[in-house]
Structure formats: structure tokens, C-alpha cells
Design a protein around this motif. Sequence first.
Motif, PDB file in Angstrom:
ATOM      1  N   ARG A  57       0.823  -1.595   0.080  1.00 45.51           N
ATOM      2  CA  ARG A  57      -0.136   0.117   0.759  1.00 45.51           C
ATOM      3  C   ARG A  57       0.745   0.858   0.077  1.00 45.51           C
ATOM      4  O   ARG A  57       0.632   2.228  -0.584  1.00 45.51           O
ATOM      5  N   LEU A  58       2.533   1.347   0.235  1.00 44.61           N
ATOM      6  CA  LEU A  58       3.106   2.239   0.800  1.00 44.61           C
ATOM      7  C   LEU A  58       3.438   2.649  -0.861  1.00 44.61           C
ATOM      8  O   LEU A  58       4.586   3.665  -0.719  1.00 44.61           O
ATOM      9  N   ARG A  59       3.878   1.487  -1.986  1.00 43.92           N
ATOM     10  CA  ARG A  59       3.823   1.789  -3.156  1.00 43.92           C
ATOM     11  C   ARG A  59       3.971   2.774  -3.861  1.00 43.92           C
ATOM     12  O   ARG A  59       1.882   2.600  -3.504  1.00 43.92           O
ATOM     13  N   PRO A  60       3.834   3.185  -5.112  1.00 44.35           N
ATOM     14  CA  PRO A  60       3.394   4.358  -5.758  1.00 44.35           C
ATOM     15  C   PRO A  60       2.328   3.336  -6.617  1.00 44.35           C
ATOM     16  O   PRO A  60       2.182   2.338  -6.485  1.00 44.35           O
ATOM     17  N   ARG A  61       1.250   3.835  -6.452  1.00 43.88           N
ATOM     18  CA  ARG A  61      -0.402   3.246  -7.800  1.00 43.88           C
ATOM     19  C   ARG A  61       0.128   2.184  -8.741  1.00 43.88           C
ATOM     20  O   ARG A  61       1.011   3.339  -9.499  1.00 43.88           O
ATOM     21  N   GLY A  62      -0.303   1.281  -9.238  1.00 42.09           N
ATOM     22  CA  GLY A  62       0.292   0.379  -9.880  1.00 42.09           C
ATOM     23  C   GLY A  62       1.425  -0.359 -10.026  1.00 42.09           C
ATOM     24  O   GLY A  62       2.021  -1.023 -10.999  1.00 42.09           O
ATOM     25  N   ALA A  63       2.606   0.159  -9.169  1.00 44.40           N
ATOM     26  CA  ALA A  63       3.794  -0.723  -9.379  1.00 44.40           C
ATOM     27  C   ALA A  63       4.018  -1.803  -8.248  1.00 44.40           C
ATOM     28  O   ALA A  63       4.552  -3.140  -8.554  1.00 44.40           O
ATOM     29  N   ASN A  64       3.077  -2.464  -8.359  1.00 43.46           N
ATOM     30  CA  ASN A  64       2.735  -4.331  -7.785  1.00 43.46           C
ATOM     31  C   ASN A  64       1.741  -4.900  -8.693  1.00 43.46           C
ATOM     32  O   ASN A  64       1.736  -5.782  -8.475  1.00 43.46           O
ATOM     33  N   ARG A  65       1.936  -4.166 -10.101  1.00 44.03           N
ATOM     34  CA  ARG A  65       1.466  -5.450 -11.159  1.00 44.03           C
ATOM     35  C   ARG A  65       2.547  -5.865 -12.140  1.00 44.03           C
ATOM     36  O   ARG A  65       3.938  -4.857 -12.631  1.00 44.03           O
ATOM     37  N   TYR A  66       2.963  -6.951 -12.905  1.00 42.26           N
ATOM     38  CA  TYR A  66       3.751  -7.144 -13.273  1.00 42.26           C
ATOM     39  C   TYR A  66       3.363  -7.724 -14.830  1.00 42.26           C
ATOM     40  O   TYR A  66       2.427  -9.122 -15.041  1.00 42.26           O
ATOM     41  N   VAL A  67       3.744  -7.669 -15.551  1.00 40.44           N
ATOM     42  CA  VAL A  67       3.365  -8.699 -16.659  1.00 40.44           C
ATOM     43  C   VAL A  67       4.992  -9.995 -16.871  1.00 40.44           C
ATOM     44  O   VAL A  67       6.471  -9.586 -16.580  1.00 40.44           O
ATOM     45  N   VAL A  68       4.129 -11.244 -17.070  1.00 39.90           N
ATOM     46  CA  VAL A  68       5.295 -12.317 -17.031  1.00 39.90           C
ATOM     47  C   VAL A  68       4.762 -13.024 -18.241  1.00 39.90           C
ATOM     48  O   VAL A  68       3.650 -13.198 -18.647  1.00 39.90           O
ATOM     49  N   GLU A  69       5.614 -13.090 -18.923  1.00 44.99           N
ATOM     50  CA  GLU A  69       6.080 -14.032 -20.854  1.00 44.99           C
ATOM     51  C   GLU A  69       7.039 -14.754 -21.061  1.00 44.99           C
ATOM     52  O   GLU A  69       8.239 -15.200 -19.876  1.00 44.99           O
ATOM     53  N   VAL A  70       6.599 -15.718 -21.513  1.00 47.63           N
ATOM     54  CA  VAL A  70       7.830 -17.131 -21.607  1.00 47.63           C
ATOM     55  C   VAL A  70       8.110 -16.608 -22.941  1.00 47.63           C
ATOM     56  O   VAL A  70       7.224 -16.794 -23.943  1.00 47.63           O
ATOM     57  N   ASP A  71       9.194 -17.060 -23.515  1.00 50.63           N
ATOM     58  CA  ASP A  71       9.563 -17.047 -25.025  1.00 50.63           C
ATOM     59  C   ASP A  71       9.656 -18.543 -25.597  1.00 50.63           C
ATOM     60  O   ASP A  71       9.447 -19.625 -24.746  1.00 50.63           O
ATOM     61  N   GLU A  72      10.037 -18.867 -26.853  1.00 49.51           N
ATOM     62  CA  GLU A  72      10.091 -20.252 -27.600  1.00 49.51           C
ATOM     63  C   GLU A  72      11.086 -21.173 -26.605  1.00 49.51           C
ATOM     64  O   GLU A  72      10.381 -22.158 -26.513  1.00 49.51           O
ATOM     65  N   HIS A  73      11.617 -20.883 -26.117  1.00 49.16           N
ATOM     66  CA  HIS A  73      12.839 -21.269 -25.091  1.00 49.16           C
ATOM     67  C   HIS A  73      12.059 -22.058 -24.032  1.00 49.16           C
ATOM     68  O   HIS A  73      12.549 -22.280 -23.357  1.00 49.16           O
ATOM     69  N   GLY A  74      10.877 -21.091 -22.600  1.00 46.60           N
ATOM     70  CA  GLY A  74      10.512 -21.715 -22.105  1.00 46.60           C
ATOM     71  C   GLY A  74      11.709 -20.579 -20.681  1.00 46.60           C
ATOM     72  O   GLY A  74      11.328 -20.734 -19.994  1.00 46.60           O
ATOM     73  N   GLU A  75      12.034 -19.710 -21.425  1.00 44.42           N
ATOM     74  CA  GLU A  75      12.120 -18.594 -20.255  1.00 44.42           C
ATOM     75  C   GLU A  75      11.574 -17.414 -19.842  1.00 44.42           C
ATOM     76  O   GLU A  75      10.441 -17.070 -21.108  1.00 44.42           O
ATOM     77  N   VAL A  76      11.320 -17.838 -19.088  1.00 46.32           N
ATOM     78  CA  VAL A  76       9.874 -16.691 -18.192  1.00 46.32           C
ATOM     79  C   VAL A  76      10.892 -14.851 -17.605  1.00 46.32           C
ATOM     80  O   VAL A  76      11.568 -15.256 -17.179  1.00 46.32           O
ATOM     81  N   THR A  77      10.545 -14.394 -18.498  1.00 42.78           N
ATOM     82  CA  THR A  77      10.659 -12.784 -17.954  1.00 42.78           C
ATOM     83  C   THR A  77       9.449 -12.017 -16.629  1.00 42.78           C
ATOM     84  O   THR A  77       7.889 -12.632 -17.152  1.00 42.78           O
ATOM     85  N   MET A  78       9.741 -11.316 -16.206  1.00 35.93           N
ATOM     86  CA  MET A  78       9.116 -10.383 -15.022  1.00 35.93           C
ATOM     87  C   MET A  78       9.349  -9.430 -15.561  1.00 35.93           C
ATOM     88  O   MET A  78      10.186  -8.598 -14.763  1.00 35.93           O
ATOM     89  N   THR A  79       8.520  -8.371 -15.616  1.00 39.06           N
ATOM     90  CA  THR A  79       8.497  -7.064 -16.250  1.00 39.06           C
ATOM     91  C   THR A  79       7.354  -6.347 -15.575  1.00 39.06           C
ATOM     92  O   THR A  79       6.210  -6.873 -15.524  1.00 39.06           O
ATOM     93  N   PRO A  80       7.520  -4.261 -14.743  1.00 42.05           N
ATOM     94  CA  PRO A  80       6.425  -3.837 -14.852  1.00 42.05           C
ATOM     95  C   PRO A  80       5.657  -3.539 -15.590  1.00 42.05           C
ATOM     96  O   PRO A  80       6.131  -3.506 -16.877  1.00 42.05           O
ATOM     97  N   ALA A  81       4.225  -3.923 -15.155  1.00 41.58           N
ATOM     98  CA  ALA A  81       3.488  -2.864 -15.633  1.00 41.58           C
ATOM     99  C   ALA A  81       2.515  -2.053 -16.076  1.00 41.58           C
ATOM    100  O   ALA A  81       3.410  -1.113 -15.045  1.00 41.58           O
ATOM    101  N   GLU A  82       1.901  -1.599 -17.110  1.00 48.33           N
ATOM    102  CA  GLU A  82       1.359  -0.064 -16.719  1.00 48.33           C
ATOM    103  C   GLU A  82       0.537  -0.082 -15.485  1.00 48.33           C
ATOM    104  O   GLU A  82      -0.192  -1.016 -15.811  1.00 48.33           O
ATOM    105  N   PRO A  83       0.177   0.831 -15.712  1.00 46.56           N
ATOM    106  CA  PRO A  83      -1.326   0.904 -13.767  1.00 46.56           C
ATOM    107  C   PRO A  83      -2.314   0.407 -14.445  1.00 46.56           C
ATOM    108  O   PRO A  83      -2.475   1.070 -16.111  1.00 46.56           O
ATOM    109  N   LYS A  84      -2.625  -0.046 -14.224  1.00 49.35           N
ATOM    110  CA  LYS A  84      -3.991  -0.200 -14.509  1.00 49.35           C
ATOM    111  C   LYS A  84      -5.441   0.808 -14.564  1.00 49.35           C
ATOM    112  O   LYS A  84      -5.534   1.906 -14.206  1.00 49.35           O
ATOM    113  N   ARG A  85      -5.958   1.193 -15.998  1.00 48.98           N
ATOM    114  CA  ARG A  85      -6.850   2.288 -16.239  1.00 48.98           C
ATOM    115  C   ARG A  85      -7.937   1.957 -15.399  1.00 48.98           C
ATOM    116  O   ARG A  85      -8.630   0.661 -15.054  1.00 48.98           O
ATOM    117  N   SER A  86      -8.761   3.049 -15.093  1.00 44.46           N
ATOM    118  CA  SER A  86      -9.992   2.978 -14.767  1.00 44.46           C
ATOM    119  C   SER A  86     -11.021   3.606 -15.340  1.00 44.46           C
ATOM    120  O   SER A  86     -10.952   3.848 -16.444  1.00 44.46           O
TER     121      SER A  86
END
Length: 86
Positions: A57-86
Motif C-alpha cells: 500500500r505504501l508503493r506508488p499505484r501500479g507498482a505491484n502489477r507485472y507482465v509475465v512472459e515466456v519465450d519459445e525456449h521456455g525462459e520466463v521474464t517478469m517486468t513492471p506493467a502499466e498501471p491499470k486504467r480505471s
Amino acid sequence: RLYASKEGEMAEEIHRTGVRKHALDAFLEARAREGYEVETHRDTHAIIVARRSLLTRLRPRGANRYVVEVDEHGEVTMTPAEPKRS
């Protein structure tokens, strides 16, 4: 002959997608044990959110959302996501 080639390509694509889905599912299960919730989940990507606790709750809004993607080799990455739009 052309038909057999197409079948082989399709089988390879299904195998790659299966590897990607399995890797993503395993990663998401591990993050769930760490307190994340899945907001959106497809075969090759997901959006996860840290559960709301006093610390998040102390983090800026949207700082707790992440995009998780996996490539064709099965490598997973996790990067910050855009804040959710209301």
C-alpha cells in the motif's frame, strides 16, 4: 509431401506452445506461493499483482502489477506493467 511438412510444422508449434505454457504455469504457481494473484492468464503471458499488504500500500499505484512472459525456449521474464486504467 507438402502436407507432411505442414503436419511436422504444426506438431513442432504445438510442442513449443506446450513447453511455454508449462513453464509459465510453474512460474505462476511459485509466485502465488509468494503472495501474487493472477489478474490475466494466457498460454504465453500473464499479468500478476502483488496482494495488498501494508508494504504494498505504501508503493506508488501500479507498482505491484507485472507482465509475465515466456519465450519459445521456455525462459520466463517478469517486468513492471502499466498501471491499470480505471
